[in-house]
Design a protein around this motif. Structure first.
Motif, PDB file in Angstrom:
ATOM      1  N   CYS A  49      -0.348   3.893  -3.067  1.00 24.00           N
ATOM      2  CA  CYS A  49      -1.655   4.510  -2.852  1.00 24.00           C
ATOM      3  C   CYS A  49      -1.873   4.802  -1.364  1.00 24.00           C
ATOM      4  O   CYS A  49      -1.616   3.933  -0.516  1.00 24.00           O
ATOM      5  CB  CYS A  49      -2.739   3.555  -3.355  1.00 24.00           C
ATOM      6  SG  CYS A  49      -4.405   4.227  -3.161  1.00 24.00           S
ATOM      7  N   HIS A  51      -4.545   4.841   0.180  1.00 27.89           N
ATOM      8  CA  HIS A  51      -5.663   4.075   0.735  1.00 27.89           C
ATOM      9  C   HIS A  51      -5.166   2.834   1.477  1.00 27.89           C
ATOM     10  O   HIS A  51      -5.385   2.703   2.676  1.00 27.89           O
ATOM     11  CB  HIS A  51      -6.644   3.676  -0.384  1.00 27.89           C
ATOM     12  CG  HIS A  51      -7.731   2.779   0.109  1.00 27.89           C
ATOM     13  ND1 HIS A  51      -8.079   1.626  -0.545  1.00 27.89           N
ATOM     14  CD2 HIS A  51      -8.525   2.852   1.211  1.00 27.89           C
ATOM     15  CE1 HIS A  51      -9.071   1.036   0.118  1.00 27.89           C
ATOM     16  NE2 HIS A  51      -9.359   1.764   1.183  1.00 27.89           N
ATOM     17  N   ALA A  52      -4.504   1.937   0.794  1.00 25.46           N
ATOM     18  CA  ALA A  52      -4.065   0.688   1.434  1.00 25.46           C
ATOM     19  C   ALA A  52      -2.603   0.374   1.124  1.00 25.46           C
ATOM     20  O   ALA A  52      -2.149  -0.739   1.385  1.00 25.46           O
ATOM     21  CB  ALA A  52      -4.964  -0.461   1.001  1.00 25.46           C
ATOM     22  N   HIS A  54      -1.004   0.007  -1.701  1.00 24.81           N
ATOM     23  CA  HIS A  54      -0.669  -0.790  -2.884  1.00 24.81           C
ATOM     24  C   HIS A  54      -0.010   0.081  -3.947  1.00 24.81           C
ATOM     25  O   HIS A  54      -0.203   1.297  -3.979  1.00 24.81           O
ATOM     26  CB  HIS A  54      -1.940  -1.399  -3.499  1.00 24.81           C
ATOM     27  CG  HIS A  54      -2.688  -2.290  -2.572  1.00 24.81           C
ATOM     28  ND1 HIS A  54      -3.896  -2.861  -2.917  1.00 24.81           N
ATOM     29  CD2 HIS A  54      -2.419  -2.726  -1.318  1.00 24.81           C
ATOM     30  CE1 HIS A  54      -4.344  -3.605  -1.907  1.00 24.81           C
ATOM     31  NE2 HIS A  54      -3.473  -3.533  -0.930  1.00 24.81           N
ATOM     32  N   CYS A  73      -5.797   4.379  -9.219  1.00 21.39           N
ATOM     33  CA  CYS A  73      -5.287   3.206  -8.511  1.00 21.39           C
ATOM     34  C   CYS A  73      -6.156   2.017  -8.890  1.00 21.39           C
ATOM     35  O   CYS A  73      -7.367   2.028  -8.673  1.00 21.39           O
ATOM     36  CB  CYS A  73      -5.307   3.420  -7.000  1.00 21.39           C
ATOM     37  SG  CYS A  73      -4.707   1.952  -6.109  1.00 21.39           S
ATOM     38  N   SER A  75      -6.325  -0.902  -7.624  1.00 21.77           N
ATOM     39  CA  SER A  75      -6.779  -1.809  -6.558  1.00 21.77           C
ATOM     40  C   SER A  75      -8.239  -1.595  -6.188  1.00 21.77           C
ATOM     41  O   SER A  75      -9.036  -2.527  -6.202  1.00 21.77           O
ATOM     42  CB  SER A  75      -5.912  -1.646  -5.315  1.00 21.77           C
ATOM     43  OG  SER A  75      -4.654  -2.238  -5.533  1.00 21.77           O
ATOM     44  N   HIS A  76      -8.594  -0.370  -5.823  1.00 23.11           N
ATOM     45  CA  HIS A  76      -9.973  -0.096  -5.407  1.00 23.11           C
ATOM     46  C   HIS A  76     -10.532   1.133  -6.098  1.00 23.11           C
ATOM     47  O   HIS A  76     -11.514   1.711  -5.637  1.00 23.11           O
ATOM     48  CB  HIS A  76     -10.058   0.078  -3.880  1.00 23.11           C
ATOM     49  CG  HIS A  76      -9.377  -1.010  -3.120  1.00 23.11           C
ATOM     50  ND1 HIS A  76      -8.165  -0.834  -2.494  1.00 23.11           N
ATOM     51  CD2 HIS A  76      -9.731  -2.307  -2.920  1.00 23.11           C
ATOM     52  CE1 HIS A  76      -7.794  -1.978  -1.922  1.00 23.11           C
ATOM     53  NE2 HIS A  76      -8.727  -2.879  -2.169  1.00 23.11           N
ATOM     54  N   GLY A  77      -9.888   1.589  -7.158  1.00 23.14           N
ATOM     55  CA  GLY A  77     -10.475   2.626  -7.999  1.00 23.14           C
ATOM     56  C   GLY A  77     -10.288   4.060  -7.549  1.00 23.14           C
ATOM     57  O   GLY A  77     -10.977   4.946  -8.065  1.00 23.14           O
ATOM     58  N   ALA A  78      -9.391   4.332  -6.608  1.00 21.24           N
ATOM     59  CA  ALA A  78      -9.167   5.727  -6.207  1.00 21.24           C
ATOM     60  C   ALA A  78      -8.645   6.528  -7.407  1.00 21.24           C
ATOM     61  O   ALA A  78      -7.838   6.029  -8.198  1.00 21.24           O
ATOM     62  CB  ALA A  78      -8.166   5.802  -5.058  1.00 21.24           C
ATOM     63  N   PRO A  91     -12.085   5.484  -2.373  1.00 22.29           N
ATOM     64  CA  PRO A  91     -12.156   5.167  -0.944  1.00 22.29           C
ATOM     65  C   PRO A  91     -11.343   6.069  -0.014  1.00 22.29           C
ATOM     66  O   PRO A  91     -11.413   5.891   1.191  1.00 22.29           O
ATOM     67  CB  PRO A  91     -11.623   3.733  -0.898  1.00 22.29           C
ATOM     68  CG  PRO A  91     -10.680   3.666  -2.042  1.00 22.29           C
ATOM     69  CD  PRO A  91     -11.263   4.530  -3.120  1.00 22.29           C
TER      70      PRO A  91
HETATM   71  S1  FES Z   1      -5.059   0.733  -2.495  1.00 20.08           S
HETATM   72 FE1  FES Z   1      -5.519   2.302  -3.949  1.00 20.08          FE
HETATM   73  S2  FES Z   1      -7.673   2.464  -3.909  1.00 20.08           S
HETATM   74 FE2  FES Z   1      -7.220   0.983  -2.402  1.00 20.08          FE
END
Ligand code: FES
Length: 125
Positions: A49, A51-52, A54, A73, A75-78, A91
């Motif tokens: 991802c 974003h971070a 993951h 994703c 992890s944080h819903g992207a 995010p």
């Molecule tokens: S790592 Fe995918 S939304 Fe944060």
């Protein structure tokens, strides 16, 4: 220069919509990627991802929203478009998944071994 292709699966083996995870390379840190089917089209992305960093899925081959219209994703819903891998909700709006080229021949999906090797090598530098 010809590019060696590596067979992944048949398009018909994937649910519509649906996805399947693959890995490339030996050792402890292979390149993880996945293929998504939408109708008669298929798209491939690195399982990372923007974003971070993951992996997107928490369960095997579960890369889509429950509606099956976007890549999710966990992890944080992207959420990302299936055809372009662009984040449209969550995010990291506008960020993109890393896309891999796919070739289809007689219903079979192939990835580029050179491209997979390059991504595997770039990641370990
Ligand atoms: S790592 Fe995918 S939304 Fe944060």
């Amino acid at each position: 220069m010809s590019d060696e292709l590596t067979g992944l699966c048949r398009l018909s083996e994937l649910s519509d919509p649906g996805a399947r995870a693959f890995s490339w390379g030996d050792g402890d840190w292979p390149l993880e990627f996945f293929v998504v089917r939408q109708g008669n089209s298929a798209f491939a992305y690195v399982n990372r991802c923007p974003h971070a960093g993951h992996e997107l899925n928490w369960q095997p081959d579960r890369f889509l929203t429950s509606e099956g219209d976007l890549i999710l994703c966990q992890s944080h819903g992207a959420r990302f478009t299936i055809a372009d891998g662009v984040c449209v909700l969550g995010p990291c709006p506008g960020a993109r998944l890393t896309r891999l080229s796919l070739t289809e021949r007689n219903g079979e999906l192939f990835a580029s071994a050179a491209e997979l090797d390059a991504l595997l090598g770039a990641r370990s530098r």
